[in-house]
Write a protein that holds these residues in place. Sequence first.
Motif, mmCIF file in Angstrom:
data_model
loop_
_atom_site.group_PDB
_atom_site.id
_atom_site.type_symbol
_atom_site.label_atom_id
_atom_site.label_comp_id
_atom_site.label_asym_id
_atom_site.label_seq_id
_atom_site.Cartn_x
_atom_site.Cartn_y
_atom_site.Cartn_z
ATOM 1 N N ALA A 193 0.851 -1.192 0.000
ATOM 2 C CA ALA A 193 0.000 0.000 0.000
ATOM 3 C C ALA A 193 0.882 1.235 0.000
ATOM 4 O O ALA A 193 1.799 1.347 0.820
ATOM 5 N N ILE A 194 0.610 2.157 -0.911
ATOM 6 C CA ILE A 194 1.440 3.354 -1.024
ATOM 7 C C ILE A 194 0.584 4.604 -0.863
ATOM 8 O O ILE A 194 -0.409 4.783 -1.586
ATOM 9 N N ASP A 195 0.939 5.432 0.096
ATOM 10 C CA ASP A 195 0.225 6.694 0.322
ATOM 11 C C ASP A 195 1.141 7.619 1.111
ATOM 12 O O ASP A 195 1.835 7.170 2.021
ATOM 13 N N PRO A 196 1.142 8.927 0.784
ATOM 14 C CA PRO A 196 2.004 9.848 1.539
ATOM 15 C C PRO A 196 1.535 10.084 2.974
ATOM 16 O O PRO A 196 2.329 10.532 3.799
ATOM 17 N N LEU A 197 0.263 9.799 3.284
ATOM 18 C CA LEU A 197 -0.261 10.113 4.619
ATOM 19 C C LEU A 197 -0.182 8.892 5.549
ATOM 20 O O LEU A 197 -0.701 7.823 5.225
ATOM 21 N N GLU A 198 0.451 9.120 6.708
ATOM 22 C CA GLU A 198 0.709 7.998 7.628
ATOM 23 C C GLU A 198 -0.578 7.350 8.128
ATOM 24 O O GLU A 198 -0.679 6.117 8.200
ATOM 25 N N HIS A 199 -1.599 8.156 8.481
ATOM 26 C CA HIS A 199 -2.817 7.539 9.039
ATOM 27 C C HIS A 199 -3.510 6.652 8.018
ATOM 28 O O HIS A 199 -4.145 5.665 8.362
ATOM 29 N N ARG A 200 -3.347 6.993 6.752
ATOM 30 C CA ARG A 200 -3.945 6.144 5.713
ATOM 31 C C ARG A 200 -3.143 4.852 5.530
ATOM 32 O O ARG A 200 -3.720 3.783 5.304
ATOM 33 N N ARG A 201 -1.829 4.969 5.619
ATOM 34 C CA ARG A 201 -0.998 3.750 5.520
ATOM 35 C C ARG A 201 -1.330 2.804 6.673
ATOM 36 O O ARG A 201 -1.427 1.588 6.487
ATOM 37 N N ASN A 202 -1.496 3.379 7.873
ATOM 38 C CA ASN A 202 -1.836 2.538 9.028
ATOM 39 C C ASN A 202 -3.176 1.826 8.810
ATOM 40 O O ASN A 202 -3.323 0.643 9.150
ATOM 41 N N MET A 203 -4.133 2.555 8.253
ATOM 42 C CA MET A 203 -5.442 1.932 7.994
ATOM 43 C C MET A 203 -5.311 0.833 6.938
ATOM 44 O O MET A 203 -5.953 -0.214 7.028
ATOM 45 N N ILE A 205 -2.772 -1.137 6.441
ATOM 46 C CA ILE A 205 -2.213 -2.329 7.089
ATOM 47 C C ILE A 205 -3.305 -3.020 7.914
ATOM 48 O O ILE A 205 -3.486 -4.243 7.849
ATOM 49 N N LYS A 206 -4.073 -2.212 8.651
ATOM 50 C CA LYS A 206 -5.160 -2.777 9.466
ATOM 51 C C LYS A 206 -6.165 -3.544 8.603
ATOM 52 O O LYS A 206 -6.708 -4.571 9.013
ATOM 53 N N LEU A 207 -6.397 -3.057 7.376
ATOM 54 C CA LEU A 207 -7.442 -3.651 6.537
ATOM 55 C C LEU A 207 -6.910 -4.705 5.573
ATOM 56 O O LEU A 207 -7.649 -5.182 4.720
ATOM 57 N N GLY A 208 -5.612 -5.051 5.671
ATOM 58 C CA GLY A 208 -5.168 -6.208 4.886
ATOM 59 C C GLY A 208 -3.918 -6.056 4.055
ATOM 60 O O GLY A 208 -3.461 -7.035 3.457
ATOM 61 N N ALA A 209 -3.341 -4.844 3.977
ATOM 62 C CA ALA A 209 -2.088 -4.709 3.232
ATOM 63 C C ALA A 209 -0.955 -5.324 4.055
ATOM 64 O O ALA A 209 -1.010 -5.338 5.282
ATOM 65 N N ASN A 210 0.099 -5.814 3.376
ATOM 66 C CA ASN A 210 1.218 -6.438 4.088
ATOM 67 C C ASN A 210 2.295 -5.432 4.447
ATOM 68 O O ASN A 210 2.854 -5.475 5.540
ATOM 69 N N ILE A 211 2.613 -4.561 3.497
ATOM 70 C CA ILE A 211 3.591 -3.520 3.795
ATOM 71 C C ILE A 211 3.087 -2.208 3.201
ATOM 72 O O ILE A 211 2.203 -2.200 2.348
ATOM 73 N N SER A 212 3.666 -1.111 3.707
ATOM 74 C CA SER A 212 3.254 0.183 3.171
ATOM 75 C C SER A 212 4.496 1.023 2.916
ATOM 76 O O SER A 212 5.566 0.768 3.470
ATOM 77 N N ALA A 213 4.338 2.013 2.064
ATOM 78 C CA ALA A 213 5.433 2.945 1.762
ATOM 79 C C ALA A 213 4.821 4.300 1.475
ATOM 80 O O ALA A 213 3.651 4.389 1.090
ATOM 81 N N ASN A 214 5.620 5.362 1.699
ATOM 82 C CA ASN A 214 5.060 6.697 1.496
ATOM 83 C C ASN A 214 5.210 7.195 0.064
ATOM 84 O O ASN A 214 4.639 8.203 -0.301
ATOM 85 N N SER A 215 5.984 6.472 -0.755
ATOM 86 C CA SER A 215 6.055 6.856 -2.165
ATOM 87 C C SER A 215 6.521 5.659 -2.977
ATOM 88 O O SER A 215 7.067 4.695 -2.442
ATOM 89 N N ILE A 219 9.434 2.092 -2.533
ATOM 90 C CA ILE A 219 9.314 0.634 -2.665
ATOM 91 C C ILE A 219 10.322 0.111 -3.669
ATOM 92 O O ILE A 219 10.677 -1.048 -3.649
ATOM 93 N N SER A 220 10.836 0.999 -4.532
ATOM 94 C CA SER A 220 11.734 0.484 -5.563
ATOM 95 C C SER A 220 13.055 -0.004 -4.977
ATOM 96 O O SER A 220 13.772 -0.765 -5.621
ATOM 97 N N ASN A 221 13.348 0.388 -3.712
ATOM 98 C CA ASN A 221 14.586 -0.095 -3.086
ATOM 99 C C ASN A 221 14.340 -1.330 -2.212
ATOM 100 O O ASN A 221 15.244 -1.813 -1.568
ATOM 101 N N THR A 222 13.142 -1.800 -2.150
ATOM 102 C CA THR A 222 12.831 -2.906 -1.235
ATOM 103 C C THR A 222 12.698 -4.212 -1.997
ATOM 104 O O THR A 222 13.141 -4.328 -3.132
ATOM 105 N N LEU A 223 12.043 -5.163 -1.352
ATOM 106 C CA LEU A 223 11.929 -6.471 -2.005
ATOM 107 C C LEU A 223 11.057 -6.438 -3.248
ATOM 108 O O LEU A 223 11.002 -7.397 -4.001
#
Length: 337
Positions: A193-203, A205-215, A219-223
């Motif tokens: 899940a990608i979103d610049p706003l932290e409260h949305r990223r937290n939601m 994760i709560k609703l089923g995403a595995n990882i989140s990023a702010n842009s 994510i391009s540097n991750t797995l």
Amino acid sequence: MDALFLHSAFDARIGKLNLETLKEKHCVVRVAAVGLCGSDLHYYKDGGIGGAQIRSPFVPGHEFSGWLEDDIPFLGLKRGNLVSVDPNKSCEECNQCKKGYPNLCPNVEFIGAPPFNGAMTERISVPISQIVPIPQSMTPAQGVMLEPLGVAIHAVDLAKPKLLETVAVLGCGPIGLLIIQVLRVSGVGSIIAIDPLEHRRNMAIKLGANISANSTENISNTLFKNGAPLVIEATNSPFGFKDAVLASEIGGRIIIVGIPDGDQYTLPAAEARRRGLKIKFSRRMGNVYPRAVELVVNKRVDVDSMVTNKFSLMEAPSAFKKHADNEIGLIKSLIIP
Ligand SMILES: [Zn+2]
Ligand SMILES: [Zn+2]
């Protein structure tokens, strides 16, 4: 009756509206709750979306539930029953309608899109054909959320996700969060899940995403450095399309759901071309209400957690302002007339 009128960009005011005289095959619904949608916010921020401009003051509101003011015997409904309303009235005569795509009807009359007044008022007259019967155990808020949930179901239908496939979802507003939940039901693998706003990223994760990023860059540097095979874009950013391309793997699929601020996309052509991407645009929804009802009733999708704020009709202008300002903590706001 009191109603919320949008006069032009950044001009939302309470005014008086007369209930229109009841037409044949219409019924009156006393509005229980109305969602403030991203598209309503575009009318507020930009004064319109593409050709649908505010030319005279209009009442927004297309996500709503309410109580019937009359019996509708052939639907088995009685006065006082809670119902939801499908805002989309397609012509049923054009090529797109005949092919089974009422969401693409060019002659559509859409409740709450100018020039058709919507539900941010006390009562509204609607065609009986657009009444969606719902279980009486549902809450008004759940009745509201069926419309955006339908948009998410349609987007995931277009995406045709594969079992255990990795999916990137760009934008964790209400539509993105509902897409994440529908993807979960459909059996995908990891969801980023990608979103610049932290409260949305937290939601997310709560609703089923595995990882989140702010842009997307982060994510391009991750797995997921090679990108995701499926990307669903549900942002309001002019860069949403570009970010979706950058988040996609070579040969990947992209579904564009969001409406960009300013009605313009920016897209680096080479990035999109060289990846050989398959891109679809999602437009509203088809006949998906029965599945939306089932997902909510069976608690396979949590719409309640997403409703973070409720405002009275008098507070509706400030609700628009808070959303335009991206106030922290806001996800879905309902207007309670
Ligand atoms: Zn909407
Ligand atoms: Zn049509």
